[in-house]
Design a protein around this motif. Sequence first.
Motif, short mmCIF file in Angstrom:
data_model
loop_
_atom_site.label_atom_id
_atom_site.label_comp_id
_atom_site.label_asym_id
_atom_site.label_seq_id
_atom_site.Cartn_x
_atom_site.Cartn_y
_atom_site.Cartn_z
N ILE A 195 0.82 -1.21 0.00
CA ILE A 195 0.00 0.00 0.00
C ILE A 195 0.85 1.26 0.00
O ILE A 195 0.51 2.26 -0.65
CB ILE A 195 -0.98 -0.02 1.19
CG1 ILE A 195 -1.95 -1.19 1.05
CG2 ILE A 195 -1.76 1.30 1.27
CD1 ILE A 195 -2.94 -1.33 2.18
N GLY A 454 0.57 -0.02 5.67
CA GLY A 454 1.68 -0.35 4.79
C GLY A 454 3.01 -0.28 5.51
O GLY A 454 3.08 -0.31 6.74
N ALA A 562 -5.04 4.65 -0.23
CA ALA A 562 -4.89 3.72 0.90
C ALA A 562 -6.12 2.83 1.03
O ALA A 562 -6.01 1.61 1.23
CB ALA A 562 -4.67 4.50 2.19
N GLY A 565 -6.09 0.20 -1.54
CA GLY A 565 -5.16 -0.86 -1.16
C GLY A 565 -5.75 -1.82 -0.15
O GLY A 565 -5.54 -3.05 -0.22
N ARG A 569 -6.22 -5.85 -0.83
CA ARG A 569 -5.65 -6.83 0.09
C ARG A 569 -6.74 -7.56 0.89
O ARG A 569 -6.41 -8.48 1.65
CB ARG A 569 -4.69 -6.15 1.06
CG ARG A 569 -3.39 -5.66 0.42
CD ARG A 569 -2.36 -5.31 1.49
NE ARG A 569 -2.14 -6.43 2.39
CZ ARG A 569 -1.36 -7.48 2.11
NH1 ARG A 569 -0.74 -7.54 0.94
NH2 ARG A 569 -1.21 -8.45 2.98
#
Length: 621
Positions: A195, A454, A562, A565, A569
């Motif tokens: 990320i 991240g 973000a 991301g 994930r």
Amino acid sequence: MKTKIVILLATFFSAFAMLPDRTITGTISDSNQAPISGVMVTVAGGKAFTLSDSLGKYSIPVPTFSRSLTFSCVGYKTKEVKIAKSSVLNVTMDAIAPGQEEVVEADHENEVLELIVEPNFAKMAASPSTYAACTPMRSQKMNTENYNPINENGFQMVGQQAVTTFSVDVDRASYSNMRRFVNAGQMPPIDAVRIEEMINYFEYDYPQPADGKSVSVTTEITDSPWNRGLKLLHIGLQAKTVSSKNLPASNLVFLIDVSGSMSDENKLPLLKQAFKLLVDQLRAEDKISIVVYAGAAGVILPPTSGADKMKIREALESLEAGGSTAGGEGIEMAYKLAKENFLPKGNNRVILATDGDFNVGISSEGELQRLIEEKRKGGIYLSIMGFGMGNYKDSHIETLADKGNGNYAYIDNIQEARKEFVQEFGGTLFTVAKDVKIQIEFNPAHVQAYRLIGYENRALKNEEFHDDKKDAGDMGSGHTVTAIYEIVPAGMQSSYLAQTDALKYQKNNASEISKTDEMLTIKIRYKNPDSEKSVLFDLPVKYTSKPMSACSENLRFASSVAEFGLLLRNSEFKGKSSYANVIARAKGAFGKDEEGYRSEFVRLVKTTQSLDGSQQTARKD
């Protein structure tokens, strides 16, 4: 009367010429519907041109008065196509064999013209400025790609661990690699999504450093858009920008993988195009060498002035793929050449271009790491440009770039090469602050727990913040670094927090702590490029939260990346994240977006949204 007519006509055509350009996009494919990379697209009667990327896609600005585009490449019939009202123009090209006549097809107002041309393949191959070397893109299996596993950061209780430390990261490879998967109609593997690299792919408008510092720091606090009641802490670092005319001379060694695994059209052919863009940026005082490796390694271009661009281009054009991969031998030879031509006050760097598939010579990750760490101490940095798909070894490349004090980028198309080697030339090649570390101490009076989004492979021990021997990330000229923490405010109940016992023997300074409105203190430590002694400064941050709508475009856009991301994930901390929220917040924070990267991001999110429902269960974890 004639004079009035002339004036009116002149006024009309002047107004017409001032109309804004528009952008034509599309996909170029062969008769089997396989995308063709490297097709040269030109505006008929104009100077604008572009090349199709590894997926056959192209984008070109077209003046309002232009009527057609010309598509040309070696081995295919040149085609001229009329520009219609639509901004999307997809083209199919027909292959020709040596000895056959080339038909240049032109479509003007439905009138088809055929110009018979006897192709000269040798001349075409020798004149890349006129003809592009094209290759149809065939489907490939992606079951041998390799990524390091990522154990996502969880929430840390301030009562147990009030201090957090990490190294900055200016790599961007994860974002362009993700884009490659999405453009191919696939969800990226979860471990391919880092990320922090996605966030840092974009430029942000942070203030330049002052008071002689090489790095500035900016902070903002707002509500978490995906976890109600939680806060976001946004941290932005800005490296000083050095004018290109003041950049030091460069001693660059291109280390190019020409093994058999690099034969695909989105590897060595794209690599050649990418490095030619870098060559165009070189000055007479810069020197460049080229080392190649396959079954063995060798020097194909001794140190050459950046002014001799034709010689460098010819060396690049001569490259052909074949053989196994003696990566370790090539790295040793490249460093040897860089050391022999070392510039004490210059930029000494090896630029490795590969798919990461080392299989001969020094191939163990440990051996390569120790070699690169040793050379780094001598002032020679390593940057890595990743290419290709199918057998791509991201895990190998990322680790080596981290140890080499350099950048790691993934080149998925010629536009990405232009971003790395033209638009961000200084940041890619010229370090202004090395071993940059961030340490934060949270105030328990305001913060109950925190989580860094991240940077999982950039974590440092708290004591390593003060150790100048500990390696950390570097920042190039003009680089920005963004980090986002998610925070659980003091006194709030959250399902993310595990039950822990209070520490028994620690001093309780709650009464003193509660008197301050400081939420945290950020410490920044870095070294100037020519020094091994670090510079330290800190910044206390008050607890002044603003609503998202009142925050900067920097925070709003970074938080949307973000959140994207977290969705990619399938993060356990994604809360109420949604593609719709990502799109809405990103669209409201485009800023200038002169190169269109932020608008492209929204397109990728929309594509991912359509893929996620049908392919979520098929993803590789």
